[in-house]
Enzyme design. Structure first.
Site, PDB file in Angstrom:
ATOM      1  N   GLY A 115     -17.393 -29.325  -4.280  1.00  0.00           N
ATOM      2  CA  GLY A 115     -17.189 -29.558  -5.697  1.00  0.00           C
ATOM      3  C   GLY A 115     -15.895 -30.293  -5.963  1.00  0.00           C
ATOM      4  N   GLY A 185       3.437 -16.405  16.055  1.00  0.00           N
ATOM      5  CA  GLY A 185       3.418 -15.884  14.694  1.00  0.00           C
ATOM      6  C   GLY A 185       3.114 -14.402  14.687  1.00  0.00           C
ATOM      7  N   GLY A 187       2.897 -12.408  11.750  1.00  0.00           N
ATOM      8  CA  GLY A 187       2.412 -11.871  10.487  1.00  0.00           C
ATOM      9  C   GLY A 187       1.160 -11.059  10.724  1.00  0.00           C
ATOM     10  CD  GLU A 208       7.913 -14.340  13.201  1.00  0.00           C
ATOM     11  OE1 GLU A 208       8.500 -15.205  12.519  1.00  0.00           O
ATOM     12  OE2 GLU A 208       6.688 -14.112  13.124  1.00  0.00           O
ATOM     13  N   GLY A 275       0.671 -19.160   9.535  1.00  0.00           N
ATOM     14  CA  GLY A 275       0.536 -19.298   8.091  1.00  0.00           C
ATOM     15  C   GLY A 275      -0.633 -20.164   7.675  1.00  0.00           C
ATOM     16  CG  HIS A 448      -3.778  21.868   5.026  1.00  0.00           C
ATOM     17  ND1 HIS A 448      -2.797  21.284   5.788  1.00  0.00           N
ATOM     18  CD2 HIS A 448      -4.249  22.928   5.743  1.00  0.00           C
ATOM     19  CE1 HIS A 448      -2.654  21.967   6.910  1.00  0.00           C
ATOM     20  NE2 HIS A 448      -3.521  22.966   6.913  1.00  0.00           N
TER      21      HIS A 448
END
Length: 469
Positions: A115, A185, A187, A208, A275, A448
């Site tokens: 679209g 990475g 994340g 990282e 990312g 509990h």
């Protein structure tokens, strides 16, 4: 001839788009969805859902190799990787078909193609739909919702090639289990893949660039996750700088600078998880008042763009990049279009979940962020080792942490690591959305034995009232 005029046209059939369309139909608005690939979007087909199916398999593999802790024994434990992958794809296929059923049930037509905004005619938006470069239909609508999502970010020198360097797609459909894996990475996406492959037996190194893994989480939770992963056999290199990648037939070599040392690494496969970027290209933004900032469309609190009648939701509209955020944005902007009174979504009340082992979940401010914002805080902590259900389950490693405003009792944030915390975080989300304070949370009765009791204890601990530590 199929209908081409609608009240709303949604471009993108992911968790934001299809939910927006269903809600619009429920409100009596004529609605269509334009989707070029698979209903359910990346989340359902190549993200949230199939990765959880893979992670479930890896959890079972971990349990099978630790049966002795529960009084069982099994010989020759093994897995069929092809069946593991096929189950994941079957789950995704089942749910994608479910989305198609829901849209059909709500009488929402789906146009198969790409679209693109194509100007206005008679005060209405035109949307061109093409497939394989050929026109499919020209639609018109009073309102358009852009929900085109995002794709994986590609770094120079780390371009996925489908063989040695994988994106999330290749990582979800491996034909053989790599013995050595590098994940770039740390994340949520990178750590989930690292957890899956480590639990399936691969040697895993995570690199990282920032100074800690899971960098958006509370520092204390990140540190506990780091400790847990190292215990499982991960190699974690933070504050790292990656050297050039060298492809050697069926392996990859590179140097990584971290901690003042140079690490020479050779692995079978590399997963790039650095990312995402928004899918803003080729959707007709040129010549409109829509503004794009770092591949994401700028919107106001109600997801309105700078162009009248055009909205943007989900990953294309910026962080947090989460499916549940997209769905709620879709409902919000549709209800606004329908003239209903709506409240903007507070991003601080959107939970984040990482489905590694142990799981990580959070909502609201970290302790550091709360202090930086000027709050005087009271912090409560409760370890899983003090929780009977966690011990009975054989999951004693974990922590629930609460951050309160010391003056008002407002729950500023909650951060959790451990078994099933992705299911438990919703309790704190409700508390924040309902603006509950420590007073109400202290008086709340938790069942509990459940791990959720640790949530209550973490509230009490912030006010020196914890009972089981």
């Amino acid at each position: 001839m199929s209908k081409t005029e609608f009240d709303i046209v949604v471009i993108g059939g992911g968790p934001g788009g299809y939910v927006a369309a269903i809600r619009a139909a429920q409100l009596g608005l004529s609605t269509a969805v334009v989707e070029a690939n698979h209903l359910g979007g990346i989340c359902l087909n190549w993200g949230c859902i199939p990765t959880k199916a893979l992670l479930r398999s890896s959890e079972i593999n971990h349990l099978l190799h630790n049966l002795g802790e529960f009084g069982f024994a099994a010989d020759n434990v093994r897995f069929d990787l092809d069946k593991v992958v096929k189950r994941s794809r079957k789950v995704a296929g089942q749910l994608s078909a479910g989305v198609a059923h829901l849209l059909k049930k709500n009488k929402v037509p789906v146009f198969d193609g790409f679209g693109k905004l194509a100007g206005t005619s008679g005060g209405r938006r035109k949307i061109e739909v093409t497939k394989d470069g050929k026109p499919v239909a020209t639609l018109s609508a009073a309102n358009v919702i852009l929900a085109t999502g995002a794709r994986a970010r590609v770094l120079p020198g780390l371009e996925p090639d489908g063989k040695l360097i994988w994106s999330y797609r290749e990582a979800m459909v491996p034909t053989e289990m790599p013995k050595r894996l590098l994940v770039v990475g740390s994340g949520a996406i990178g750590i989930e893949f690292a957890s899956f492959y480590r639990n399936m037996g691969a040697e895993v190194t995570v690199v990282e660039v920032l100074d800690r893994i899971l960098p958006v989480e509370d520092e204390e939770i990140s540190a506990l996750a780091h400790k847990a992963f190292v215990k499982q056999g991960f190699t974690l290199l933070t504050g790292a700088k990656i050297g050039p990648i060298r492809k050697n037939g069926d392996s990859v070599s590179l140097s990584v600078e971290a901690g003042g040392k140079t690490h020479d690494i050779t692995v079978d496969r590399v997963i790039s998880a650095v990312g995402i970027v928004g899918n803003v290209e080729n959707i007709g933004l040129e010549g409109t008042a829509i503004q794009v900032d770092r591949t994401h469309i700028k919107v106001d609190a109600y997801c309105r763009t700078g162009e009248p009648g055009v909205y943007a939701i989900g990953d294309i509209a910026g962080p947090p990049w989460l499916a549940h955020k997209a769905s709620h944005e879709g409902v919000m902007c549709v209800e606004a279009i329908a003239g209903r009174h709506v409240h903007p979504i507070d991003p601080r009340n959107i939970p984040g979940c990482t489905y590694c082992r142990p799981q990580v979940a959070s909502v609201g401010m970290t302790e550091a962020a709360a202090k930086a914002a000027g709050h005087t805080v009271r912090v409560g902590r409760f370890p899983f080792i003090g929780n009977g259900k966690a011990i009975a389950m054989g999951e004693p490693e974990g922590l629930v942490k609460t951050v309160f405003d010391a003056k008002t009792g407002e729950l500023l944030g909650a951060h959790m690591i451990g078994a099933e915390v992705t299911e438990m975080i919703q309790g704190y989300v409700i508390a924040r959305t309902s603006e509950l304070t420590d007073a109400e949370l202290k008086e709340t009765v938790f069942p509990h034995p459940t791990i959720s009791e640790a949530m209550h204890e973490a509230v009490l601990a912030a006010y020196d009232g914890a009972l089981h530590i």
